[in-house]
Design an enzyme around this catalytic site. Structure first.
Site, PDB file in Angstrom:
ATOM      1  N   GLU A 128       0.846  -1.272  -0.203  1.00 22.43           N
ATOM      2  CA  GLU A 128      -0.035   0.105   0.056  1.00 22.43           C
ATOM      3  C   GLU A 128       0.814   1.134   0.033  1.00 22.43           C
ATOM      4  O   GLU A 128       0.729   2.427   0.607  1.00 22.43           O
ATOM      5  CB  GLU A 128      -0.831  -0.194   1.251  1.00 22.43           C
ATOM      6  CG  GLU A 128      -2.143   0.909   1.199  1.00 22.43           C
ATOM      7  CD  GLU A 128      -3.070   0.585   0.187  1.00 22.43           C
ATOM      8  OE1 GLU A 128      -3.241  -0.606  -0.563  1.00 22.43           O
ATOM      9  OE2 GLU A 128      -3.481   1.505  -0.440  1.00 22.43           O
TER      10      GLU A 128
HETATM   11  C1  FAD Z   1       2.411  -9.932   0.483  1.00 25.44           C
HETATM   12  C2  FAD Z   1       2.215  -9.007  -0.600  1.00 25.44           C
HETATM   13  C3  FAD Z   1       0.900  -8.560  -0.743  1.00 25.44           C
HETATM   14  C4  FAD Z   1       0.830  -7.356  -1.700  1.00 25.44           C
HETATM   15  N1  FAD Z   1      -0.465  -7.195  -2.140  1.00 25.44           N
HETATM   16  C5  FAD Z   1      -0.736  -6.534  -3.159  1.00 25.44           C
HETATM   17  C6  FAD Z   1      -2.042  -6.441  -3.750  1.00 25.44           C
HETATM   18  O1  FAD Z   1      -2.957  -7.020  -3.252  1.00 25.44           O
HETATM   19  N2  FAD Z   1      -2.383  -5.592  -4.815  1.00 25.44           N
HETATM   20  C7  FAD Z   1      -1.270  -5.224  -5.333  1.00 25.44           C
HETATM   21  O2  FAD Z   1      -1.366  -4.474  -6.476  1.00 25.44           O
HETATM   22  N3  FAD Z   1       0.104  -4.979  -4.980  1.00 25.44           N
HETATM   23  C8  FAD Z   1       0.154  -6.048  -3.844  1.00 25.44           C
HETATM   24  N4  FAD Z   1       1.226  -5.950  -3.433  1.00 25.44           N
HETATM   25  C9  FAD Z   1       2.531  -5.222  -3.833  1.00 25.44           C
HETATM   26  C10 FAD Z   1       3.027  -3.945  -3.031  1.00 25.44           C
HETATM   27  O3  FAD Z   1       2.225  -3.177  -3.071  1.00 25.44           O
HETATM   28  C11 FAD Z   1       4.197  -3.476  -3.690  1.00 25.44           C
HETATM   29  O4  FAD Z   1       5.447  -4.634  -3.280  1.00 25.44           O
HETATM   30  C12 FAD Z   1       4.812  -2.271  -3.106  1.00 25.44           C
HETATM   31  O5  FAD Z   1       4.056  -1.245  -3.622  1.00 25.44           O
HETATM   32  C13 FAD Z   1       6.347  -1.777  -3.685  1.00 25.44           C
HETATM   33  O6  FAD Z   1       6.682  -2.239  -4.834  1.00 25.44           O
HETATM   34  P1  FAD Z   1       7.946  -2.982  -5.138  1.00 25.44           P
HETATM   35  O7  FAD Z   1       7.846  -4.347  -4.482  1.00 25.44           O
HETATM   36  O8  FAD Z   1       8.000  -3.198  -6.742  1.00 25.44           O
HETATM   37  O9  FAD Z   1       9.011  -2.275  -4.774  1.00 25.44           O
HETATM   38  P2  FAD Z   1       9.777  -1.050  -5.536  1.00 25.44           P
HETATM   39  O10 FAD Z   1       8.942  -0.029  -6.199  1.00 25.44           O
HETATM   40  O11 FAD Z   1      10.831  -1.551  -6.479  1.00 25.44           O
HETATM   41  O12 FAD Z   1      10.952  -0.340  -4.435  1.00 25.44           O
HETATM   42  C14 FAD Z   1      11.923  -0.698  -4.111  1.00 25.44           C
HETATM   43  C15 FAD Z   1      12.412   0.096  -2.917  1.00 25.44           C
HETATM   44  O13 FAD Z   1      12.936   1.536  -3.520  1.00 25.44           O
HETATM   45  C16 FAD Z   1      11.998   2.490  -2.878  1.00 25.44           C
HETATM   46  N5  FAD Z   1      11.633   3.447  -3.976  1.00 25.44           N
HETATM   47  C17 FAD Z   1      10.951   3.129  -5.119  1.00 25.44           C
HETATM   48  N6  FAD Z   1      10.652   4.208  -5.919  1.00 25.44           N
HETATM   49  C18 FAD Z   1      11.024   5.147  -5.120  1.00 25.44           C
HETATM   50  C19 FAD Z   1      11.022   6.624  -5.369  1.00 25.44           C
HETATM   51  N7  FAD Z   1      10.319   7.191  -6.334  1.00 25.44           N
HETATM   52  N8  FAD Z   1      11.581   7.502  -4.318  1.00 25.44           N
HETATM   53  C20 FAD Z   1      11.965   6.752  -3.172  1.00 25.44           C
HETATM   54  N9  FAD Z   1      12.037   5.642  -2.949  1.00 25.44           N
HETATM   55  C21 FAD Z   1      11.687   4.808  -3.925  1.00 25.44           C
HETATM   56  C22 FAD Z   1      10.993   1.894  -2.314  1.00 25.44           C
HETATM   57  O14 FAD Z   1      10.337   2.765  -1.038  1.00 25.44           O
HETATM   58  C23 FAD Z   1      11.504   0.599  -1.520  1.00 25.44           C
HETATM   59  O15 FAD Z   1      12.213   0.892  -0.558  1.00 25.44           O
HETATM   60  C24 FAD Z   1       1.709  -6.882  -2.353  1.00 25.44           C
HETATM   61  C25 FAD Z   1       3.199  -7.136  -1.876  1.00 25.44           C
HETATM   62  C26 FAD Z   1       3.497  -8.099  -0.923  1.00 25.44           C
HETATM   63  C27 FAD Z   1       4.893  -8.610  -0.761  1.00 25.44           C
END
Ligand code: FAD
Length: 588
Positions: free
Chosen positions: A442
């Site tokens: 989220e």
């Molecule tokens: C158990 C679980 C349940 C989930 N449920 C859902 C769901 O129901 N529906 C859904 O759509 N998604 C879901 N997600 C996805 C979740 O919302 C994402 O994992 C999350 O939004 C982060 O995206 P990412 O994992 O690709 O990390 P990334 O976006 O790759 O981020 C990696 C790191 O870089 C940082 N970062 C990235 N961009 C920036 C920026 N512009 N500025 C500063 N820092 C940055 C982040 O804060 C993080 O620390 C779920 C994930 C998990 C693990």
């Protein structure tokens, strides 16, 4: 693990005494006459009963069994389907849903406390109804009348469940990178092609149908986040009379293997020409999703709070029973082989930290929830606008601070158990594993902090902040023994805010460098304001009930031991971005 005891006394204190939300409800035309303090108490008692009897007992077994992927569909752990039916039949899925389509229309201030009960009992289970409620909220705000009439009543009744499908392998935080395509089918519907990952509740056996709200690109979509549209994609196609038709061309390819919330199915989803319907205007999908973000983000914050409450209850019970060593001031249980560890100063420090952060968190989340109600339902435009401004400012704090502290409180609870907190038996390690995701999904907590410091503070020039700070300052006159430290904390936050606005305008790197610490100083200062207000009430009623004496003692602990954290955080924040960028990227 100790049996879960719903913190109903503290919930009543927050709702009725601290925030007086029954008076707020009486002034809102939508709720006046239909909801009062007694009804709210009855709602919470009934939810607490169901959570303790039906959901808490499945928490451990659900974690051990987990969800199972099968070719014919994902199976949730034993007992989950029956528990879902019990939850749905009670009307709880549609608790805050629109009355027009069969929801119960309850305010968020009450629903937020029900969410705390649900998440404390079983965080994995809680995700299914929370996602359904989120999907329903989005449909209610953006779908056309036909889709609303067809889907909302069934979602509110818990006959079907919902899922939110945003994330793709290359598109996490940056949803502008989404590649899933939607092609017009000529009959008003669309064909969806692509894949999503990490989709909670994307596939399961709790309900015969699952309603996916999915982000995809239309053929003429501009690049980036302005080209993302929102679609409703049901697992089974739905006939005009609401009966289920053919299976849609979508499937769960695998379940993610994960650290915690193992009873919540987290799915890799494939859409191979699945039929979907546009929700809202083309290319406005992200804006539509943002409608429900404030509700969902507060909901995730409440997950952190709930896990912390459970951890605190367990640790408190354990610390009274576990006998080790003698108290430093002399034996307190000389007849026993050793004293209970609760007599040790460090254990008391941990327990009081857990208590102060949890009760402060309940006050804060309930305050934000009550502002969401005002923002939606107040008849006076100025009241609505002021509440909207507070919600905008406080939502990122609620999501990130409540979940950061949720993890801290769960880890502290584990520490109180010593080695017994690290092994499975007592349930503490499950709480730590389960709560960890709340800092990530989220919108990661880093992104929440950027939202607060960048959009809500610097870009806004500090107007939102100053309006809210004035509200906190207005309570200084009645803050008694806490007036001086609260005033100092507010002065510090004012100065930090001005400093960040000035630096952030010159160099955007300064915002990202300061944002996490800024959010935390913000959070501790808001908790200080709420603790001062709670202490004022407790002082006046101290003789009436031990509850108030405990509240006052916890307030004193908060000001003495936790609020001073802002000094270290503020100093770190003021070091600016240079220390982050002096190190060449090749060395990171
Ligand atoms: C158990 C679980 C349940 C989930 N449920 C859902 C769901 O129901 N529906 C859904 O759509 N998604 C879901 N997600 C996805 C979740 O919302 C994402 O994992 C999350 O939004 C982060 O995206 P990412 O994992 O690709 O990390 P990334 O976006 O790759 O981020 C990696 C790191 O870089 C940082 N970062 C990235 N961009 C920036 C920026 N512009 N500025 C500063 N820092 C940055 C982040 O804060 C993080 O620390 C779920 C994930 C998990 C693990």
């Amino acid at each position: 693990m100790a049996d879960y005891q719903a913190p109903l006394r503290d919930m009543r204190f927050v709702l009725e005494e601290l925030l007086d939300v029954p008076a707020q409800w009486a002034a809102l035309p939508r709720l006046a006459g239909s909801l009062d303090a007694d009804t709210a108490r009855a709602v919470l008692e009934e939810a607490a009963r169901l959570c303790a009897q039906r959901l808490a007992p499945l928490n451990r077994s659900g974690d051990e069994e987990g969800c199972q992927w099968r070719a014919e569909g994902v199976a949730t752990p034993a007992g989950f389907a029956a528990a879902w039916r019990a939850w749905a039949e009670g009307g709880w899925v549609g608790l805050s849903g629109e009355a027009e389509h069969g929801g119960l229309g309850m305010p968020k201030a009450l629903a937020a406390q029900v969410e705390e009960l649900l998440n404390a009992a079983n965080l994995s289970f809680a995700l299914y109804p929370m996602l359904s409620a989120g999907a329903a909220l989005t449909l209610a705000a953006h779908a056309d009348a036909t889709l609303r009439a067809l889907y909302l009543p069934r979602l509110y009744r818990g006959e079907w469940a919902g899922a939110m499908c945003l994330t793709e392998p290359q598109a996490g935080t940056d949803l502008g990178l989404i590649r899933t395509r939607a092609e017009p089918d000529g009959d008003g519907s669309y064909r969806i092609f692509g894949g999503k990952i990490f989709i909670t509740g994307g596939e399961h056996d709790l309900t015969p149908n699952i309603v996916h709200l999915l982000l995809a690109r239309l053929p003429d979509a501009p690049p980036g986040s302005k080209g993302v549209s929102l679609f409703l994609v049901p697992k089974f196609l739905v006939e005009a009379d609401g009966s289920l038709g053919a299976r849609n061309a979508m499937s769960c390819g695998a379940l993610e293997h994960k650290m915690g919330i193992k009873a919540a199915s987290t799915c890799v989803m494939h859409y191979d020409g699945a039929r979907g319907w546009l929700v809202g205007a083309p290319h406005q999908g992200l804006a539509a999703m943002f409608t429900m973000m404030n509700y969902e983000r507060l909901g995730v914050g409440i997950q952190g709070l709930a896990a912390g409450e459970r951890s605190w209850q367990n640790a408190r019970a354990y610390a009274r029973e576990r006998l080790q060593g003698r108290a430093p001031g002399g034996a307190v249980a000389p007849g026993l082989s050793a004293d209970p560890i609760v007599a040790q100063p460090d254990v008391r420090r941990m327990l009081l930290t857990m208590r102060a952060l949890t009760e402060g968190g309940r006050a804060f989340s309930s305050y934000v929830a009550s502002q969401l109600d005002l923002a939606r339902d107040a008849p006076q435009p100025d009241l609505r606008a002021a509440a909207e401004a507070r919600v905008a400012l406080l939502t990122p704090v609620a999501k990130a601070f409540l979940t950061d502290l949720g993890l801290e409180v769960c880890v502290l609870g584990q520490q109180v158990f010593g080695g017994h907190g690290y092994i499975r038996e007592w349930g503490q390690e499950q709480l730590v594993r389960d709560v960890r995701i709340t800092q990530i999904y989220e919108g990661t907590n880093g992104i929440q902090a950027l939202d607060l410091a960048g959009r809500k503070l610097v870009a806004d020039g500090g107007a939102l902040y100053r309006a809210f700070a004035a509200e906190m300052r207005a309570d200084l006159d009645t803050a008694g023994e806490f007036a001086a430290p609260l005033a100092a904390a507010l002065d510090n936050l004012d100065a930090l805010s001005d400093w960040l606005i000035e630096r952030g305008r010159r160099d955007p790197r300064e915002i990202g460098a300061a944002s996490v610490e800024y959010l935390q100083v913000f959070g501790y200062t808001v908790y200080a304001w709420l603790w001062a207000r709670m202490a004022r009430l407790a002082l006046a009623r101290e003789a009436q009930e031990v509850f108030y004496a405990e509240k006052l003692a916890t307030a004193r602990f908060y000001f003495a031991r936790l609020l001073p954290r802002i000094h270290a955080l503020s100093a770190a924040l003021r070091s600016g971005s240079a220390v982050l960028y002096d190190v060449p990227e090749s060395l990171l």
